[in-house]
Design a protein around this motif. Structure first.
Motif, PDB file in Angstrom:
ATOM      1  N   GLN A  44       0.833  -1.211   0.000  1.00  0.00           N
ATOM      2  CA  GLN A  44       0.000   0.000   0.000  1.00  0.00           C
ATOM      3  C   GLN A  44       0.863   1.255   0.000  1.00  0.00           C
ATOM      4  OE1 GLN A  44      -3.471  -0.077  -0.163  1.00  0.00           O
ATOM      5  NE2 GLN A  44      -3.217   2.078  -0.592  1.00  0.00           N
ATOM      6  N   SER A  81       0.909   3.984  -3.030  1.00  0.00           N
ATOM      7  CA  SER A  81       0.542   5.363  -2.676  1.00  0.00           C
ATOM      8  C   SER A  81       1.678   6.331  -2.999  1.00  0.00           C
ATOM      9  CB  SER A  81       0.192   5.456  -1.185  1.00  0.00           C
ATOM     10  OG  SER A  81      -0.956   4.705  -0.908  1.00  0.00           O
ATOM     11  N   TYR A 119       0.759   9.319  -5.530  1.00  0.00           N
ATOM     12  CA  TYR A 119       0.734  10.713  -5.066  1.00  0.00           C
ATOM     13  C   TYR A 119       2.016  11.491  -5.375  1.00  0.00           C
ATOM     14  CZ  TYR A 119      -3.545   9.547  -2.616  1.00  0.00           C
ATOM     15  OH  TYR A 119      -4.830   9.165  -2.321  1.00  0.00           O
TER      16      TYR A 119
END
Length: 173
Positions: A7, A11, A15
């Motif tokens: 995760q 991410s 981002y």
């Protein structure tokens, strides 16, 4: 732990542009995570103290290294050769005598790293509610206690941190 690392990795990539708009991600990142069970609280404190000391050693080296490269004009290889075999005192002396930097005055974020702890925090919000038998909504302040991850930049090697946050080592079983 594999889920957490997965995760985090996705991410991080997802981002990236939100934080580094004009800097392309040059290669796919890789991250490591592990779960370790320590047999005692003292073993855990010793491990975390070692990690913080390691953070300090690495940051001191990098601070001097980049000062030598950016301000003195040395190449990275020259800076590495200059620092080879130096002790912390030698690095502090280079920073002070050549760049007028007292490493002890550098922000704790760099000297101690970041410690993330769960902490109870009161959150106050305003809600609009309609009471029974009333026609109009009213604004009411609501306070909730929540556990939040809080970043700290402090010394965890001494006893003060552990005395201030005894719940970290509390046995809740």
């Amino acid at each position: 732990m594999t889920h957490v690392v997965s995760q985090f990795s996705s991410s991080y990539v997802f981002y990236w542009k939100d934080y580094f708009k004009d800097q392309p991600l040059l290669y796919p990142p890789g991250f490591d995570g592990r779960v370790v069970l320590y047999p005692s609280n003292q073993n855990l404190k010793d491990y975390l103290s070692w990690r913080q000391a390691d953070c300090h050693i690495n940051n001191l080296y990098n601070t001097v290294f980049w000062m030598l490269v950016q301000r003195s004009g040395l190449t990275p290889v020259q800076a590495q050769n200059r620092l080879q075999g130096t002790l912390a005192g030698d690095k502090n002396e280079i920073l002070f005598s050549e760049f007028n930097i007292n490493y002890n005055n550098e922000p704790l974020l760099y000297r101690k790293g970041t410690v993330l702890i769960w902490q109870k925090v009161n959150e106050v919000t305003t809600k609009r509610i309609q009471f029974p038998k009333e026609t109009e909504e009213k604004e009411v302040e609501v306070t909730r206690t929540r556990n939040k991850v809080v970043p700290l930049h402090c010394d965890i090697i001494g006893d003060q941190f552990w005395e201030e946050y005894p719940e970290i080592l509390a046995d809740d079983s």
